[in-house]
Scaffold this motif. Structure first.
Motif, PDB file in Angstrom:
ATOM      1  N   ALA A  92     111.468 133.537 110.516  1.00 31.50           N
ATOM      2  CA  ALA A  92     111.822 134.356 111.323  1.00 31.50           C
ATOM      3  C   ALA A  92     111.880 133.664 112.630  1.00 31.50           C
ATOM      4  O   ALA A  92     112.684 133.359 113.521  1.00 31.50           O
ATOM      5  CB  ALA A  92     111.758 135.822 111.159  1.00 31.50           C
ATOM      6  N   CYS A  93     110.499 133.535 113.048  1.00 33.63           N
ATOM      7  CA  CYS A  93     110.287 132.875 114.375  1.00 33.63           C
ATOM      8  C   CYS A  93     110.274 131.634 114.242  1.00 33.63           C
ATOM      9  O   CYS A  93     110.779 131.007 115.418  1.00 33.63           O
ATOM     10  CB  CYS A  93     108.682 133.455 114.602  1.00 33.63           C
ATOM     11  SG  CYS A  93     107.983 132.683 116.218  1.00 33.63           S
ATOM     12  N   GLY A  94     109.887 131.073 113.038  1.00 35.57           N
ATOM     13  CA  GLY A  94     110.093 129.557 113.026  1.00 35.57           C
ATOM     14  C   GLY A  94     111.482 128.905 113.163  1.00 35.57           C
ATOM     15  O   GLY A  94     111.851 128.193 113.784  1.00 35.57           O
ATOM     16  N   SER A  95     112.433 129.556 112.363  1.00 34.90           N
ATOM     17  CA  SER A  95     113.678 129.307 112.579  1.00 34.90           C
ATOM     18  C   SER A  95     114.165 129.386 114.111  1.00 34.90           C
ATOM     19  O   SER A  95     115.143 128.557 114.334  1.00 34.90           O
ATOM     20  CB  SER A  95     114.566 130.063 111.699  1.00 34.90           C
ATOM     21  OG  SER A  95     114.747 131.549 111.827  1.00 34.90           O
ATOM     22  N   ALA A  96     113.859 130.516 114.731  1.00 37.68           N
ATOM     23  CA  ALA A  96     114.571 130.500 116.048  1.00 37.68           C
ATOM     24  C   ALA A  96     114.068 129.576 117.046  1.00 37.68           C
ATOM     25  O   ALA A  96     114.762 129.197 117.771  1.00 37.68           O
ATOM     26  CB  ALA A  96     114.132 132.136 116.608  1.00 37.68           C
ATOM     27  N   ALA A  97     112.726 129.101 116.954  1.00 35.06           N
ATOM     28  CA  ALA A  97     112.149 128.053 117.793  1.00 35.06           C
ATOM     29  C   ALA A  97     112.757 127.015 117.463  1.00 35.06           C
ATOM     30  O   ALA A  97     113.173 125.928 118.306  1.00 35.06           O
ATOM     31  CB  ALA A  97     110.666 128.305 117.336  1.00 35.06           C
ATOM     32  N   TYR A  98     112.967 126.405 116.196  1.00 31.61           N
ATOM     33  CA  TYR A  98     113.295 125.356 115.765  1.00 31.61           C
ATOM     34  C   TYR A  98     114.792 124.983 116.086  1.00 31.61           C
ATOM     35  O   TYR A  98     115.436 123.965 116.652  1.00 31.61           O
ATOM     36  CB  TYR A  98     113.555 125.187 114.116  1.00 31.61           C
ATOM     37  CG  TYR A  98     114.230 124.187 113.162  1.00 31.61           C
ATOM     38  CD1 TYR A  98     113.721 122.932 112.945  1.00 31.61           C
ATOM     39  CD2 TYR A  98     115.622 124.647 112.827  1.00 31.61           C
ATOM     40  CE1 TYR A  98     114.485 121.951 112.294  1.00 31.61           C
ATOM     41  CE2 TYR A  98     116.201 123.587 111.949  1.00 31.61           C
ATOM     42  CZ  TYR A  98     115.796 122.402 111.859  1.00 31.61           C
ATOM     43  OH  TYR A  98     116.440 121.300 111.089  1.00 31.61           O
TER      44      TYR A  98
END
Length: 209
Positions: A153-159
């Motif tokens: 969830a957080c990773g995809s937003a940052a990516y």
């Protein structure tokens, strides 16, 4: 249990590789916007105030976007900040900017708190980039293998925030869509979002242009 934040995800790549499946299954967060391709948040000094490029006879300036936990990216995973880079001059500013982004922050930038999933390992993973109408299309490769945490969830937003802001600033596009080696369905399924009207129902045709 340690909370899953942007800083934790980026700081432990080796552990993340071993636990990617667990993190993907368990990393929900309040306000998760899966299924939406709304624009990521950028700092107030982002694309509105940073020129896409400036050229001299042999070099040009491109703007790339990275997170910075010291400036709030540990709280808002989609918050990214602009950095200007001087690169050899190219006709295609979009391609130059995305290639530069995929190489990740420099050592000096990391010392200043900038962080990213992108490193020298991902530097050569852009297959193609182009703009068609108001949309920029980025065709990538190997990211699920090289950056497994970019599907949390957080990773995809940052990516996606880093890629979207960089591509939009370089090209002037109002939205950015993605594919893995020409297959947008593979990209969005990796991001656990699936196909919808927001991503043109994973239409592969524009990526073949």
């Amino acid at each position: 249990m340690m909370p899953t934040t942007r800083a934790n995800i980026l700081a432990r790549p080796a552990l993340a590789l071993a636990l990617a499946g667990v993190i993907v299954a368990g990393c929900g967060r309040t306000g998760d916007t899966r299924g939406s391709t709304s624009s990521p948040r950028a700092s107030s000094s982002s694309s509105a105030s940073v020129p896409p490029s400036a050229t001299t006879a042999q070099t040009m300036t491109v703007t790339v976007y990275f997170g910075n936990s010291g400036r709030g990216s540990d709280v808002d995973c989609a918050l990214v900040f602009p950095i200007q880079r001087t690169v050899p001059v190219e006709t295609d500013v979009l391609t130059a900017a995305v290639r530069t982004l995929l190489a990740g922050p420099s050592a000096t930038e990391r010392d200043q708190g900038y962080e990213s999933f992108f490193t020298t390992a991902s530097a050569g993973t852009l297959v193609a980039a182009h703009r068609q109408g108001a949309t920029a299309y980025l065709d990538l490769r190997d990211h699920p293998r090289l950056i497994p945490n970019a599907s949390t969830a957080c990773g995809s937003a940052a990516y996606r925030a880093a890629l979207t802001q960089t591509a939009a600033t370089a090209s002037g596009a109002t939205r950015v869509l993605f594919a893995l080696e020409g297959d947008p369905r593979a990209f969005w399924e990796w991001q656990q979002m699936g196909c919808s009207a927001a991503n043109d129902t994973c239409d592969p045709a524009p990526f073949a242009s």
